[in-house]
Write a protein that holds these residues in place. Structure first.
Motif, short mmCIF file in Angstrom:
data_model
loop_
_atom_site.label_atom_id
_atom_site.label_comp_id
_atom_site.label_asym_id
_atom_site.label_seq_id
_atom_site.Cartn_x
_atom_site.Cartn_y
_atom_site.Cartn_z
N ALA A 36 0.83 -1.21 0.00
CA ALA A 36 0.00 0.00 0.00
C ALA A 36 0.86 1.26 0.00
O ALA A 36 0.50 2.27 -0.61
N ALA A 37 2.01 1.20 0.67
CA ALA A 37 2.89 2.36 0.70
C ALA A 37 3.49 2.65 -0.67
O ALA A 37 3.70 3.81 -1.04
N ARG A 38 3.76 1.59 -1.44
CA ARG A 38 4.35 1.78 -2.77
C ARG A 38 3.30 2.05 -3.84
O ARG A 38 3.57 2.74 -4.81
N ASP A 39 2.11 1.48 -3.67
CA ASP A 39 1.07 1.60 -4.69
C ASP A 39 -0.29 1.59 -3.98
O ASP A 39 -0.86 0.52 -3.76
N PRO A 40 -0.81 2.76 -3.60
CA PRO A 40 -1.99 2.82 -2.74
C PRO A 40 -3.30 2.56 -3.47
O PRO A 40 -4.23 3.36 -3.42
N ARG A 41 -3.40 1.43 -4.16
CA ARG A 41 -4.67 1.04 -4.76
C ARG A 41 -5.54 0.31 -3.74
O ARG A 41 -5.03 -0.39 -2.86
N SER A 42 -6.83 0.45 -3.87
CA SER A 42 -7.75 -0.14 -2.91
C SER A 42 -7.72 -1.66 -3.02
O SER A 42 -7.90 -2.23 -4.10
N THR A 43 -7.50 -2.33 -1.89
CA THR A 43 -7.32 -3.78 -1.85
C THR A 43 -8.28 -4.40 -0.85
O THR A 43 -8.49 -3.87 0.25
N LEU A 44 -8.86 -5.54 -1.22
CA LEU A 44 -9.69 -6.33 -0.31
C LEU A 44 -9.01 -7.66 -0.05
O LEU A 44 -8.68 -8.39 -0.99
N LEU A 45 -8.79 -7.98 1.22
CA LEU A 45 -8.26 -9.27 1.61
C LEU A 45 -9.40 -10.13 2.13
O LEU A 45 -10.13 -9.72 3.04
N VAL A 46 -9.57 -11.32 1.57
CA VAL A 46 -10.64 -12.23 1.95
C VAL A 46 -10.04 -13.41 2.69
O VAL A 46 -9.17 -14.10 2.15
N GLY B 171 -5.63 -0.59 10.10
CA GLY B 171 -4.84 0.63 10.06
C GLY B 171 -4.00 0.84 8.83
O GLY B 171 -3.11 1.70 8.83
N VAL B 172 -4.26 0.12 7.75
CA VAL B 172 -3.51 0.31 6.50
C VAL B 172 -4.42 1.01 5.51
O VAL B 172 -5.43 0.44 5.09
N PRO B 173 -4.12 2.24 5.12
CA PRO B 173 -5.00 2.97 4.19
C PRO B 173 -5.21 2.18 2.90
O PRO B 173 -4.26 1.67 2.30
N GLY B 174 -6.46 2.10 2.47
CA GLY B 174 -6.78 1.45 1.21
C GLY B 174 -6.96 -0.05 1.30
O GLY B 174 -7.30 -0.68 0.30
N VAL B 175 -6.73 -0.66 2.46
CA VAL B 175 -6.87 -2.11 2.61
C VAL B 175 -8.09 -2.40 3.49
O VAL B 175 -8.18 -1.92 4.62
N ARG B 176 -9.04 -3.17 2.96
CA ARG B 176 -10.21 -3.62 3.71
C ARG B 176 -10.19 -5.14 3.78
O ARG B 176 -9.48 -5.79 3.01
#
Length: 305
Positions: free
Chosen positions: A231-241, A251-256
């Motif tokens: 996320a720090a290198r490429d802040p694209r929105s990510t979903l972890l399942v 607490g990681v911006p862009g990660v749900r």
């Protein structure tokens, strides 16, 4: 649970054990559920979403598994392997959390096996990837690991490995901490001296015949650190399942995070998740991907991570 949000995702990463396949391997996945899964992956890819894997398993097995279930041809889909210690995106493989004491640790495991009178066999692949773990009074290291270790064998031996390695780690700490700079040489002599110790965590499989060993004191830190770095290198929105607290990235911006139904997920994580499916394992993944797709605007061109 908060319920699905409306933000689009650029990346969806799927845990394997307990999420795509049962924690205790059984028969093949339901054919209709797998068909629906593959169809959703195609639709998401067409909408510009990269769908990949995030697991404790080695990169080689994950790439083969991803191709088999319909994620595409490796290295065309992202993979976070070995609990986050190895990251493969855009054709590049990087060790994010080196394990300088890996050779010393493997010697400790071999000593434990000798004390149990076990014979070592060739490196093993887990059943969910088509392998056959050792049987009887034999043991094996897991195959194809770069920055972690796994061990297969009788439960009494595996429990003794955890006990011995916990004491081995506590005997002295020499500086391998999660978040160490990438690029260290793994499996060689770099940073390794006779008697070296390191902070480690040892996670046992459900039936006690498997242990995964990582170079930090809490297993749940691995995926969090890898996703924070991405996320720090490429802040694209990510979903972890996933299906457990190890799949929670706070607490990681862009990660749900989203979860399939599993009693291992505590209530406070379910309440804070992007979505929690009422269905388990592959059916739950299909449900979650459907929610992602319905909120995903179409994007031109192929999905890229």
């Amino acid at each position: 649970m908060t319920g699905p949000g409306h933000e689009p995702f650029a990346v969806v990463l799927l845990d394997v054990n307990g999420t795509l396949v049962p924690s205790v391997p059984g028969g093949p996945p339901d054919a209709l559920a797998l068909q629906r899964f593959r169809r959703l992956v195609r639709h998401l890819t067409s909408a510009g979403v990269a769908v990949g894997l995030c697991s404790d398993s080695p990169l080689r097995q994950l790439r083969e598994f991803g191709t088999r279930i319909g994620l595409g041809t490796a290295p065309g889909f992202p993979v976070i392997a070995e609990n986050g210690n190895v990251v493969a995106v855009d054709g590049t493989v990087r060790v994010t959390t080196p394990f300088p004491a890996l050779r010393s640790l493997r010697a400790e495991v071999a000593a434990a096996a000798a004390a149990h009178g076990l014979s070592r066999v060739g490196d093993a692949v887990a059943p969910e990837f088509g392998g056959r773990p050792p049987t009887g009074r034999t043991w094996a290291f897991g195959a194809n690991r770069l920055a972690s270790a796994s061990v297969f064998g009788p439960p009494d031996f595996i429990h003794d490995v955890r006990h011995r390695l916990t004491g081995w780690s506590a005997g002295g700490r020499v500086g391998n901490r999660i978040g160490s700079p990438a690029g260290s040489r793994v499996g060689g002599r770099a940073g390794e001296r006779a008697g070296e110790r390191a902070d480690i965590s040892v996670e046992l499989g459900p039936d006690g015949s498997y242990a995964g060993i990582h170079p930090y004191p809490r297993t749940e830190l691995g995926k969090r650190t890898a996703l924070a770095g991405l996320a720090a290198r490429d802040p694209r929105s990510t979903l972890l399942v996933g299906n457990s607290p190890a799949d929670w990235v706070p607490g990681v911006p862009g990660v749900r995070c989203a979860f399939v139904a599993d009693p291992a997920v505590p209530r406070h994580l379910r309440d804070a998740a992007w979505y929690v499916s009422p269905a388990a394992v592959l059916e739950g993944v299909v449900d979650i991907l459907g929610h992602v797709l319905r909120r995903q605007p179409p994007a031109p061109g192929p999905a890229r991570f």
